[in-house]
Design a protein around this motif. Structure first.
Motif, short mmCIF file in Angstrom:
data_model
loop_
_atom_site.label_atom_id
_atom_site.label_comp_id
_atom_site.label_asym_id
_atom_site.label_seq_id
_atom_site.Cartn_x
_atom_site.Cartn_y
_atom_site.Cartn_z
N VAL A 9 13.24 38.60 -7.70
CA VAL A 9 14.12 37.74 -8.48
C VAL A 9 14.89 38.57 -9.50
N LEU A 10 16.15 38.22 -9.68
CA LEU A 10 16.98 38.76 -10.75
C LEU A 10 17.46 37.59 -11.59
N LEU A 11 17.18 37.64 -12.90
CA LEU A 11 17.68 36.64 -13.83
C LEU A 11 18.80 37.29 -14.62
N ARG A 12 19.97 36.64 -14.64
CA ARG A 12 21.17 37.22 -15.23
C ARG A 12 22.12 36.10 -15.62
N GLY A 13 23.19 36.46 -16.31
CA GLY A 13 24.20 35.46 -16.63
C GLY A 13 24.94 35.03 -15.37
N PHE A 14 25.51 33.83 -15.44
CA PHE A 14 26.33 33.35 -14.33
C PHE A 14 27.65 34.11 -14.32
N ARG A 15 28.10 34.46 -13.14
CA ARG A 15 29.43 35.07 -12.99
C ARG A 15 30.47 33.96 -13.03
N PRO A 16 31.68 34.25 -13.52
CA PRO A 16 32.70 33.20 -13.65
C PRO A 16 32.92 32.41 -12.36
N GLU A 17 32.90 33.09 -11.22
CA GLU A 17 33.15 32.39 -9.95
C GLU A 17 31.97 31.50 -9.52
N GLU A 18 30.81 31.65 -10.17
CA GLU A 18 29.63 30.84 -9.84
C GLU A 18 29.55 29.55 -10.65
N VAL A 19 30.32 29.45 -11.70
CA VAL A 19 30.24 28.29 -12.60
C VAL A 19 30.51 26.97 -11.86
N PRO A 20 31.57 26.86 -11.03
CA PRO A 20 31.79 25.58 -10.34
C PRO A 20 30.62 25.18 -9.43
N LEU A 21 30.05 26.15 -8.72
CA LEU A 21 28.90 25.85 -7.86
C LEU A 21 27.72 25.39 -8.70
N ALA A 22 27.45 26.09 -9.79
CA ALA A 22 26.32 25.71 -10.65
C ALA A 22 26.51 24.31 -11.21
N LEU A 23 27.72 23.97 -11.60
CA LEU A 23 27.98 22.62 -12.11
C LEU A 23 27.64 21.55 -11.08
N GLN A 24 27.91 21.84 -9.83
CA GLN A 24 27.63 20.87 -8.76
C GLN A 24 26.16 20.85 -8.37
N GLN A 25 25.48 21.99 -8.47
CA GLN A 25 24.11 22.09 -7.98
C GLN A 25 23.05 21.63 -8.98
N MET A 26 23.31 21.76 -10.26
CA MET A 26 22.30 21.40 -11.27
C MET A 26 21.93 19.93 -11.10
N GLN A 27 20.64 19.67 -10.99
CA GLN A 27 20.18 18.35 -10.59
C GLN A 27 19.52 17.54 -11.69
N THR A 28 19.06 18.16 -12.78
CA THR A 28 18.36 17.40 -13.81
C THR A 28 19.21 16.21 -14.25
N ILE A 29 20.45 16.47 -14.58
CA ILE A 29 21.45 15.42 -14.78
C ILE A 29 22.65 15.84 -13.95
N PRO A 30 22.81 15.24 -12.77
CA PRO A 30 23.92 15.65 -11.89
C PRO A 30 25.27 15.49 -12.57
N ALA A 31 26.19 16.38 -12.23
CA ALA A 31 27.53 16.35 -12.82
C ALA A 31 28.20 15.00 -12.61
N THR A 32 27.88 14.34 -11.51
CA THR A 32 28.50 13.04 -11.22
C THR A 32 28.06 11.96 -12.21
N GLU A 33 26.96 12.20 -12.93
CA GLU A 33 26.45 11.23 -13.89
C GLU A 33 26.83 11.58 -15.33
N MET A 34 27.65 12.62 -15.51
CA MET A 34 28.01 13.07 -16.85
C MET A 34 29.42 12.62 -17.21
N ASP A 35 29.62 12.29 -18.49
CA ASP A 35 30.97 12.04 -18.94
C ASP A 35 31.65 13.39 -19.18
#
Length: 175
Positions: A9-35
């Motif tokens: 495992v490598l733990l590191r900061g998100f790369r700029p191009e990964e931010v949109p994917l991360a926004l969609q994948q994070m499940q604790t509070i899905p992006a679709t449920e956020m204002d």
């Protein structure tokens, strides 16, 4: 920049191009449920990941050269005593769970918090039915401390009960 490397495992900061994917994948509070303000705040947290930003350290979880999840250490000044950190972890795809990625991620970040951030205690909560995560925490030396009833809101029904686990600096060092 914080970069924590384990065997798999490598733990590191998100790369700029990964931010949109991360926004969609994070499940604790899905992006679709956020204002929009909440979504903008999450986006900013991802952009600033990889270093301590006041109350949080957010890191991307990379395994086998792929982005597979996110992990945070949180120490909000007005919500926690000094030196107490809360962990949060998500492995986005079920196929990446049960392979030791979560265990190594929790171990790496916990060690970092104790060694570099002055943690006196690291704690984590998980759904009472999340047997795999509960086992990870127990194997790593976290003690089960009780159930937080009605802790996590659930759009599909009543709020979920969460199990609380914690480990102190002394117990971590003695493992």
């Amino acid at each position: 920049m914080i970069e924590l490397r384990g065997d798999r495992v490598l733990l590191r900061g998100f790369r700029p191009e990964e931010v949109p994917l991360a926004l969609q994948q994070m499940q604790t509070i899905p992006a679709t449920e956020m204002d929009e303000p909440a979504a903008a705040e999450r986006r900013e947290r991802l952009v600033r990941s990889g270093e301590r930003n006041g109350w949080e350290i957010m890191l991307a979880v990379e395994a086998e050269g792929r982005l597979v999840g996110d992990v945070q250490g949180r120490c909000p000044r007005f919500a926690m005593p000094p030196g107490v950190w809360e962990l949060g972890i998500e492995l986005w795809d079920a196929a990446d769970r049960g392979r030791g990625i979560g265990r190594e991620t929790v171990a790496l970040l916990s060690s970092y918090l104790f060694d570099s951030e002055g943690a006196i205690r690291v704690q984590a909560t998980t759904d009472v039915d999340n047997v795999s995560m509960r086992r990870v925490l127990e194997v790593l030396g976290f003690d089960f401390e009780g159930v937080l009833h009605g802790f996590m809101p659930d759009a599909a029904g009543p709020a979920r009960d969460y199990a609380m686990y914690g480990v102190t600096r002394g117990a971590w060092g003695a493992r």
